[in-house]
Design a protein around this motif. Structure first.
Motif, PDB file in Angstrom:
ATOM      1  N   THR A 158      -2.217  -9.010   4.339  1.00  0.00           N
ATOM      2  CA  THR A 158      -1.061  -8.437   5.022  1.00  0.00           C
ATOM      3  C   THR A 158      -0.478  -7.302   4.205  1.00  0.00           C
ATOM      4  O   THR A 158      -0.500  -7.346   2.960  1.00  0.00           O
ATOM      5  CB  THR A 158       0.024  -9.504   5.280  1.00  0.00           C
ATOM      6  OG1 THR A 158       1.132  -8.899   5.964  1.00  0.00           O
ATOM      7  CG2 THR A 158       0.527 -10.132   3.989  1.00  0.00           C
ATOM      8  N   ILE A 159       0.010  -6.273   4.873  1.00  0.00           N
ATOM      9  CA  ILE A 159       0.646  -5.139   4.209  1.00  0.00           C
ATOM     10  C   ILE A 159       1.901  -4.735   4.977  1.00  0.00           C
ATOM     11  O   ILE A 159       2.089  -5.105   6.135  1.00  0.00           O
ATOM     12  CB  ILE A 159      -0.298  -3.913   4.101  1.00  0.00           C
ATOM     13  CG1 ILE A 159      -0.619  -3.366   5.501  1.00  0.00           C
ATOM     14  CG2 ILE A 159      -1.559  -4.246   3.328  1.00  0.00           C
ATOM     15  CD1 ILE A 159      -1.309  -2.004   5.473  1.00  0.00           C
ATOM     16  N   GLU A 160       2.733  -3.926   4.315  1.00  0.00           N
ATOM     17  CA  GLU A 160       3.920  -3.364   4.955  1.00  0.00           C
ATOM     18  C   GLU A 160       3.566  -2.054   5.638  1.00  0.00           C
ATOM     19  O   GLU A 160       2.829  -1.224   5.078  1.00  0.00           O
ATOM     20  CB  GLU A 160       5.011  -3.124   3.913  1.00  0.00           C
ATOM     21  CG  GLU A 160       6.269  -2.463   4.473  1.00  0.00           C
ATOM     22  CD  GLU A 160       7.340  -2.239   3.423  1.00  0.00           C
ATOM     23  OE1 GLU A 160       8.322  -1.523   3.718  1.00  0.00           O
ATOM     24  OE2 GLU A 160       7.209  -2.777   2.305  1.00  0.00           O
ATOM     25  N   LEU A 186      -6.619   0.468   1.034  1.00  0.00           N
ATOM     26  CA  LEU A 186      -6.977  -0.400   2.149  1.00  0.00           C
ATOM     27  C   LEU A 186      -8.384  -0.995   2.025  1.00  0.00           C
ATOM     28  O   LEU A 186      -8.590  -2.171   2.354  1.00  0.00           O
ATOM     29  CB  LEU A 186      -6.808   0.352   3.461  1.00  0.00           C
ATOM     30  CG  LEU A 186      -5.344   0.656   3.833  1.00  0.00           C
ATOM     31  CD1 LEU A 186      -5.275   1.560   5.063  1.00  0.00           C
ATOM     32  CD2 LEU A 186      -4.575  -0.632   4.098  1.00  0.00           C
ATOM     33  N   PRO A 187      -9.381  -0.229   1.538  1.00  0.00           N
ATOM     34  CA  PRO A 187     -10.705  -0.843   1.341  1.00  0.00           C
ATOM     35  C   PRO A 187     -10.678  -1.977   0.323  1.00  0.00           C
ATOM     36  O   PRO A 187     -11.500  -2.899   0.402  1.00  0.00           O
ATOM     37  CB  PRO A 187     -11.562   0.334   0.843  1.00  0.00           C
ATOM     38  CG  PRO A 187     -10.890   1.548   1.375  1.00  0.00           C
ATOM     39  CD  PRO A 187      -9.427   1.232   1.320  1.00  0.00           C
ATOM     40  N   GLY A 231       3.165   3.842  -4.078  1.00  0.00           N
ATOM     41  CA  GLY A 231       1.980   3.210  -3.526  1.00  0.00           C
ATOM     42  C   GLY A 231       0.747   4.092  -3.588  1.00  0.00           C
ATOM     43  O   GLY A 231       0.850   5.320  -3.650  1.00  0.00           O
ATOM     44  N   VAL A 232      -0.422   3.459  -3.565  1.00  0.00           N
ATOM     45  CA  VAL A 232      -1.677   4.228  -3.661  1.00  0.00           C
ATOM     46  C   VAL A 232      -2.075   4.806  -2.310  1.00  0.00           C
ATOM     47  O   VAL A 232      -2.935   5.690  -2.232  1.00  0.00           O
ATOM     48  CB  VAL A 232      -2.816   3.337  -4.197  1.00  0.00           C
ATOM     49  CG1 VAL A 232      -2.519   2.901  -5.616  1.00  0.00           C
ATOM     50  CG2 VAL A 232      -3.051   2.124  -3.292  1.00  0.00           C
ATOM     51  N   ILE A 286       0.842  -1.206   0.000  1.00  0.00           N
ATOM     52  CA  ILE A 286       0.000   0.000   0.000  1.00  0.00           C
ATOM     53  C   ILE A 286       0.875   1.252   0.000  1.00  0.00           C
ATOM     54  O   ILE A 286       0.640   2.199  -0.748  1.00  0.00           O
ATOM     55  CB  ILE A 286      -0.930   0.003   1.231  1.00  0.00           C
ATOM     56  CG1 ILE A 286      -1.902  -1.186   1.158  1.00  0.00           C
ATOM     57  CG2 ILE A 286      -1.691   1.329   1.329  1.00  0.00           C
ATOM     58  CD1 ILE A 286      -2.840  -1.144  -0.020  1.00  0.00           C
ATOM     59  N   TRP A 287       1.894   1.228   0.858  1.00  0.00           N
ATOM     60  CA  TRP A 287       2.899   2.293   0.871  1.00  0.00           C
ATOM     61  C   TRP A 287       4.213   1.666   0.417  1.00  0.00           C
ATOM     62  O   TRP A 287       4.665   0.669   0.972  1.00  0.00           O
ATOM     63  CB  TRP A 287       3.055   2.879   2.274  1.00  0.00           C
ATOM     64  CG  TRP A 287       1.804   3.515   2.779  1.00  0.00           C
ATOM     65  CD1 TRP A 287       1.318   4.747   2.470  1.00  0.00           C
ATOM     66  CD2 TRP A 287       0.855   2.948   3.707  1.00  0.00           C
ATOM     67  NE1 TRP A 287       0.140   4.995   3.132  1.00  0.00           N
ATOM     68  CE2 TRP A 287      -0.174   3.904   3.902  1.00  0.00           C
ATOM     69  CE3 TRP A 287       0.763   1.738   4.395  1.00  0.00           C
ATOM     70  CZ2 TRP A 287      -1.267   3.684   4.748  1.00  0.00           C
ATOM     71  CZ3 TRP A 287      -0.317   1.507   5.233  1.00  0.00           C
ATOM     72  CH2 TRP A 287      -1.310   2.469   5.401  1.00  0.00           C
ATOM     73  N   LYS A 288       4.831   2.235  -0.605  1.00  0.00           N
ATOM     74  CA  LYS A 288       6.041   1.649  -1.182  1.00  0.00           C
ATOM     75  C   LYS A 288       7.233   2.580  -0.963  1.00  0.00           C
ATOM     76  O   LYS A 288       7.343   3.625  -1.607  1.00  0.00           O
ATOM     77  CB  LYS A 288       5.855   1.419  -2.688  1.00  0.00           C
ATOM     78  CG  LYS A 288       4.703   0.493  -3.048  1.00  0.00           C
ATOM     79  CD  LYS A 288       4.938  -0.919  -2.546  1.00  0.00           C
ATOM     80  CE  LYS A 288       6.137  -1.559  -3.185  1.00  0.00           C
ATOM     81  NZ  LYS A 288       6.340  -2.945  -2.697  1.00  0.00           N
TER      82      LYS A 288
END
Length: 368
Positions: free
Chosen positions: A87-89, A72-73, A66-67, A54-56
């Motif tokens: 799962t995300i960073e 997240l939705p 990242g967007v 999501i965050w890069k």
């Protein structure tokens, strides 16, 4: 280290599978891309966890980073429609807050964050009292203490639902994007026997045609799972296109992998193994005794050089050792790089021994 071995980790959140599989795109790009990737994964090779960045954190600005929160939705929809945990960073407390708000199941700390104790501590504090699993990737550079430190910071705030992710280390000379340095995760496994370790062959290889080789190596080393970047159209990916594979390619990869047991119930096998290990024990003892004998002679050489005011490093002698020992080792069936490394370690120890001897000083007694 005894202190590490005392740590206990809760592994119940990692569903038993062979191996535990985490799959999904490097980055969440659009809602359609995320949902379609999840759909194809569920229909083909259902992973235990669906991943998406999501965050890069990018090395340079003006590239896709990242967007952000709007993605997240999309992951929440993946959970609801397909029953896939996600799962995300996360790289800071704000990321953690937003992830928890949207019901993310598992978090991971990336390599660029692991290098910063301040950032890891911030994340750890934001998770104090929160019951959520966290995976910690190794730092970019091969700094074992930083990796252990990140794990300990999470443990110190009461979170023992942890796992490690091995994604390789930066190197200017490697057949892969990131050099595996397998000895480092093996040391982590040794020091933290209860800690689950997952391999990220996508980031290690950097090339989709090498993902299988790295994944198989990880399983052969008894890693607990794999994180493989999977995209419905890898060549069109907005980040790390060259290392992502399609859901169909993931099926093929997983079907070709050989999952081996870390033991055998066969009495014959165990007996034969013990016999061979006994031989290894004897050889190891001989090697160590030979090294101790060599060290003693090196010390005598150091004393002789000191008495005659001769330098420690004798370049011609060192070149002679390399020129003769390496071919000899290869002739005995040893790998050239292994012989070079072994000789370098022995030479470094010899330099240290002689340096200590030459730098010995008689401290004058100025009393009276």
């Amino acid at each position: 280290m005894d202190r590490e071995k005392q740590h206990k980790f809760t592994n119940s959140w990692i569903q038993q599978s062979e191996p535990y599989l985490i799959a999904g795109p490097c980055s969440a790009e659009t809602e359609d891309q995320v949902i379609e990737t999840a759909r194809q994964l569920v229909e083909s090779n259902r992973p235990q966890l669906f991943r998406a960045g999501i965050w890069k954190p990018r090395t340079r600005p003006n590239s896709f980073e990242g967007v952000g929160e709007k993605g997240l939705p999309w992951l929440k929809r993946v959970k609801e429609e397909f029953g896939l945990p996600v799962t995300i960073e996360v790289a800071n407390a704000d990321h953690v807050e937003k992830a928890l708000k949207y019901g993310i199941d598992v978090l991971w700390i990336g390599a660029r964050t692991t290098v910063s104790p301040f950032a890891v501590q911030e994340i750890a504090e934001s998770l104090r009292g929160v019951d959520i699993p966290v995976m910690i990737k190794n730092p970019i550079n091969p700094d074992y203490a930083l990796w252990v430190g990140a794990i300990e910071r999470l443990l110190n705030t009461g979170n023992n639902k942890l796992a490690a992710i091995h994604r390789g280390f930066s190197s200017i000379s490697s057949e892969y994007r990131n050099t595996p340095n397998w000895e480092i995760p093996i040391k982590l496994k040794t020091d933290f026997p209860d800690l689950k370790i997952i391999c990220d062959p996508s980031h290690i290889s950097g090339q989709r045609n090498k993902v299988f080789n790295v994944a198989q190596k990880a399983l052969d080393l008894d890693f607990d799972g794999l994180m493989i970047e999977t995209h419905i159209s890898p060549d069109d990916a907005w980040s790390d296109a060259q290392q992502q594979i399609t859901p169909q390619q993931l099926i093929e990869t997983m079907s070709l992998l050989t999952v081996r047991s870390n033991t055998s119930k066969s009495t014959t096998f165990q007996n034969q193994l013990e016999q061979l290990r006994s031989q290894i024990d004897e050889i190891d003892a001989e090697i160590l005794k030979a090294l101790a004998k060599r060290k003693k002679i090196v010390g005598e050489i150091g004393s002789y050089k000191k008495d005659n005011d001769v330098t420690i490093l004798q370049l011609e002698r060192w070149r002679e050792i390399l020129d003769t020992r390496i071919p000899f080792g290869e002739g005995e069936g040893l790998d050239r790089q292994f012989v070079e490394l072994l000789l370098q370690l022995i030479h470094d120890e010899s330099i240290k021994v002689q340096t200590d001897i030459l730098n010995e000083r008689v401290i004058p007694d100025n009393k009276g």
